[in-house]
Design a protein around this motif. Structure first.
Motif, PDB file in Angstrom:
ATOM      1  N   LEU A  98       0.777  -0.958   0.157  1.00 30.29           N
ATOM      2  CA  LEU A  98      -0.375   0.284   0.030  1.00 30.29           C
ATOM      3  C   LEU A  98       0.825   1.384  -0.010  1.00 30.29           C
ATOM      4  O   LEU A  98       0.642   1.739  -0.913  1.00 30.29           O
ATOM      5  CB  LEU A  98      -1.015   0.344   1.080  1.00 30.29           C
ATOM      6  CG  LEU A  98      -2.536  -0.898   1.210  1.00 30.29           C
ATOM      7  CD1 LEU A  98      -2.548  -0.758   2.584  1.00 30.29           C
ATOM      8  CD2 LEU A  98      -2.810  -0.439   0.008  1.00 30.29           C
ATOM      9  N   LEU A  99       1.765   1.063   0.761  1.00 30.86           N
ATOM     10  CA  LEU A  99       2.930   2.404   0.764  1.00 30.86           C
ATOM     11  C   LEU A  99       3.043   2.000  -0.306  1.00 30.86           C
ATOM     12  O   LEU A  99       3.545   3.591  -0.518  1.00 30.86           O
ATOM     13  CB  LEU A  99       4.065   2.888   1.593  1.00 30.86           C
ATOM     14  CG  LEU A  99       2.804   2.648   3.243  1.00 30.86           C
ATOM     15  CD1 LEU A  99       4.396   1.963   4.469  1.00 30.86           C
ATOM     16  CD2 LEU A  99       2.385   3.734   3.653  1.00 30.86           C
ATOM     17  N   GLU A 100       3.647   1.154  -1.402  1.00 27.77           N
ATOM     18  CA  GLU A 100       4.278   1.701  -2.431  1.00 27.77           C
ATOM     19  C   GLU A 100       3.325   2.377  -3.541  1.00 27.77           C
ATOM     20  O   GLU A 100       3.705   3.273  -4.387  1.00 27.77           O
ATOM     21  CB  GLU A 100       4.925   0.193  -2.930  1.00 27.77           C
ATOM     22  CG  GLU A 100       6.757  -0.039  -2.009  1.00 27.77           C
ATOM     23  CD  GLU A 100       6.553  -1.478  -2.339  1.00 27.77           C
ATOM     24  OE1 GLU A 100       7.785  -1.554  -2.928  1.00 27.77           O
ATOM     25  OE2 GLU A 100       6.344  -2.530  -2.428  1.00 27.77           O
ATOM     26  N   LYS A 141      11.213  -3.179  11.621  1.00 26.70           N
ATOM     27  CA  LYS A 141      12.342  -3.160  10.961  1.00 26.70           C
ATOM     28  C   LYS A 141      13.092  -3.414   9.369  1.00 26.70           C
ATOM     29  O   LYS A 141      13.800  -3.715   8.690  1.00 26.70           O
ATOM     30  CB  LYS A 141      13.461  -4.909  11.262  1.00 26.70           C
ATOM     31  CG  LYS A 141      13.711  -4.756  13.055  1.00 26.70           C
ATOM     32  CD  LYS A 141      14.315  -5.979  13.581  1.00 26.70           C
ATOM     33  CE  LYS A 141      13.857  -6.708  14.958  1.00 26.70           C
ATOM     34  NZ  LYS A 141      14.660  -7.623  15.552  1.00 26.70           N
ATOM     35  N   ASN A 142      11.661  -3.489   9.051  1.00 29.89           N
ATOM     36  CA  ASN A 142      11.895  -3.023   7.439  1.00 29.89           C
ATOM     37  C   ASN A 142      12.164  -2.015   6.764  1.00 29.89           C
ATOM     38  O   ASN A 142      11.966  -0.834   6.934  1.00 29.89           O
ATOM     39  CB  ASN A 142      10.084  -3.546   6.525  1.00 29.89           C
ATOM     40  CG  ASN A 142       9.666  -3.654   5.810  1.00 29.89           C
ATOM     41  OD1 ASN A 142      10.320  -3.086   4.336  1.00 29.89           O
ATOM     42  ND2 ASN A 142       9.273  -5.294   5.245  1.00 29.89           N
ATOM     43  N   SER A 143      12.415  -2.185   6.122  1.00 22.98           N
ATOM     44  CA  SER A 143      14.187  -1.128   5.015  1.00 22.98           C
ATOM     45  C   SER A 143      12.725  -0.222   4.539  1.00 22.98           C
ATOM     46  O   SER A 143      13.206   0.572   4.456  1.00 22.98           O
ATOM     47  CB  SER A 143      14.834  -1.411   3.607  1.00 22.98           C
ATOM     48  OG  SER A 143      14.010  -2.186   2.481  1.00 22.98           O
ATOM     49  N   LEU A 144      11.098  -0.385   4.032  1.00 22.68           N
ATOM     50  CA  LEU A 144      10.703   0.481   4.140  1.00 22.68           C
ATOM     51  C   LEU A 144       9.333   0.886   5.063  1.00 22.68           C
ATOM     52  O   LEU A 144       8.967   2.362   4.663  1.00 22.68           O
ATOM     53  CB  LEU A 144       9.047  -0.341   2.887  1.00 22.68           C
ATOM     54  CG  LEU A 144      10.178  -1.207   2.049  1.00 22.68           C
ATOM     55  CD1 LEU A 144       8.813  -2.160   1.070  1.00 22.68           C
ATOM     56  CD2 LEU A 144      10.607   0.167   0.959  1.00 22.68           C
ATOM     57  N   TYR A 145      10.116   1.196   6.201  1.00 28.49           N
ATOM     58  CA  TYR A 145       9.116   1.385   7.276  1.00 28.49           C
ATOM     59  C   TYR A 145       9.715   2.765   7.827  1.00 28.49           C
ATOM     60  O   TYR A 145      10.802   2.984   7.706  1.00 28.49           O
ATOM     61  CB  TYR A 145       9.337   0.761   8.557  1.00 28.49           C
ATOM     62  CG  TYR A 145       8.974   1.108   9.542  1.00 28.49           C
ATOM     63  CD1 TYR A 145       7.109   0.864   9.779  1.00 28.49           C
ATOM     64  CD2 TYR A 145       9.238   1.972  10.448  1.00 28.49           C
ATOM     65  CE1 TYR A 145       6.834   1.613  10.695  1.00 28.49           C
ATOM     66  CE2 TYR A 145       8.969   2.156  12.012  1.00 28.49           C
ATOM     67  CZ  TYR A 145       7.420   2.077  11.959  1.00 28.49           C
ATOM     68  OH  TYR A 145       6.852   2.691  13.257  1.00 28.49           O
ATOM     69  N   SER A 146       8.418   3.678   8.076  1.00 26.35           N
ATOM     70  CA  SER A 146       9.247   5.486   8.066  1.00 26.35           C
ATOM     71  C   SER A 146       7.968   5.660   8.902  1.00 26.35           C
ATOM     72  O   SER A 146       7.026   5.628   8.857  1.00 26.35           O
ATOM     73  CB  SER A 146       9.225   5.347   6.096  1.00 26.35           C
ATOM     74  OG  SER A 146       9.193   7.262   7.077  1.00 26.35           O
ATOM     75  N   THR A 147       8.608   6.212   9.851  1.00 25.22           N
ATOM     76  CA  THR A 147       7.786   7.109  11.425  1.00 25.22           C
ATOM     77  C   THR A 147       7.215   8.212  10.526  1.00 25.22           C
ATOM     78  O   THR A 147       6.174   7.919  10.770  1.00 25.22           O
ATOM     79  CB  THR A 147       8.355   7.313  12.112  1.00 25.22           C
ATOM     80  OG1 THR A 147       9.215   8.078  11.988  1.00 25.22           O
ATOM     81  CG2 THR A 147       8.477   5.999  13.026  1.00 25.22           C
TER      82      THR A 147
END
Length: 317
Positions: A116-118, A140-146
């Motif tokens: 969804l974020l992509e 820990k996923n590289s796509l995770y962003s606060t």
């Protein structure tokens, strides 16, 4: 004997040749069982003992945590089909560049969250899961962003979502293969919790196991917890929904039904000449707009306090 509903308002729509090689149709009819399948289900009436059922409920979080420990992030495929199946994720924008706020209730390790974020750069996602280990995998996923999402551990049956999400702030809630893992007696608590953070007029998008899905018929004797409710070997549980049960569940908590139908998929493994009948329930339920009482403004020069009793009498007449 089982019969398929073929009335005019229950005709199925058919889609063939989906991306994963499956054949799919949607509608209000349940799957027709073979005589052998009917006999197998009829014989499977012995329930797991009350002691074991209480133990499974008490250890539900532990069992899901162990599931993610064993399988890491490799068990479920990324759900790139979500926006295809749920046009609401795109269509609910009031204007083209509106930023949407989404809640993924039961995010697992992010198989729906990250696609969804992509796919949509103009969303913010709240995501929660029962399993602390799953939440850690997401972080820990590289796509995770606060800046684009907030992920937190939550038992939706008892932890108040308002501790992490403002009231009436979410445009869309996804509840995808989550409610089936909750004891049927507690499912209403999940819907009540979600209701508090969903904006009036906005929807819950639901997809989960449907009655007579292939997975339901594969359970061995000794796995049954109740009607349409089973336990897997690893201690995690699965409920298989009917249209009627789900509709009553949502409506009892104040939601309005928009769409509620079975998805029948026949996955074909040509190499092994194997056809697997899958049944899911795919639905959309809306939080209604608040009903506001409007008092008519008195046209005479009487004081408002004089007119109010008559206005109340007119409303209750």
């Amino acid at each position: 004997m089982l019969h398929e509903n073929t009335s005019a308002d229950c005709l199925d729509t058919v889609t063939t040749g989906t991306e994963d090689g499956a054949f799919q149709r949607k509608g209000h009819s349940t799957r027709i069982l073979s005589p052998e399948e009917v006999e197998r289900l009829a014989k499977d009436q012995v329930l797991v003992s009350e002691f074991k059922q209480l133990k499974l409920e008490k250890e539900a979080q532990k069992n899901w945590d162990l599931f993610y420990k064993r399988n890491s992030t490799n068990f479920f495929k990324d759900r790139h089909w979500t926006t295809r199946e749920f046009e609401e994720l795109k269509a609910c924008r009031e204007f083209a560049d509106q930023k949407l706020t989404i809640l993924e209730a039961g995010c697992g390790v992010g198989n729906c969250l990250f696609p969804l974020l992509e796919e949509d750069r103009n969303i913010f996602v709240y995501a929660c899961d029962f399993s602390p280990r799953a939440v850690e995998y997401v972080k820990k996923n590289s796509l995770y962003s606060t800046e684009r999402c907030k992920v937190f551990q939550c038992d939706l049956t008892k932890d108040d979502l308002l501790e992490n999400i403002p009231a009436d702030s979410v445009d869309v809630v996804t509840l995808i293969f989550v409610l089936s893992a909750v004891h049927p007696d507690k499912m209403h608590l999940v819907l009540k919790n979600i209701y508090k953070v969903l904006k009036p007029g906005k929807c819950v998008l639901f997809r989960d196991y449907g009655l007579y899905d292939h997975a339901m018929l594969r359970f061995k004797s000794g796995s049954k917890l109740g009607e349409n409710f089973y336990v897997r070997q690893d201690g995690t549980r699965a409920y298989f929904f009917t249209e009627e049960f789900l509709s009553q569940l949502f409506k009892a908590e104040g939601y309005e039904q928009v769409v509620n139908e079975y998805v029948h998929r026949e996955t074909v493994n040509r190499k092994e000449d194997l056809r697997v009948p899958r049944v899911f329930l795919q639905s959309k339920f809306q939080k209604p707009f608040s009903k506001v009482l409007v008092f008519a403004v008195p046209t005479t020069k009487r004081r408002c306090t004089d007119a109010l009793p008559q206005a109340l009498t007119d409303l209750t007449a």
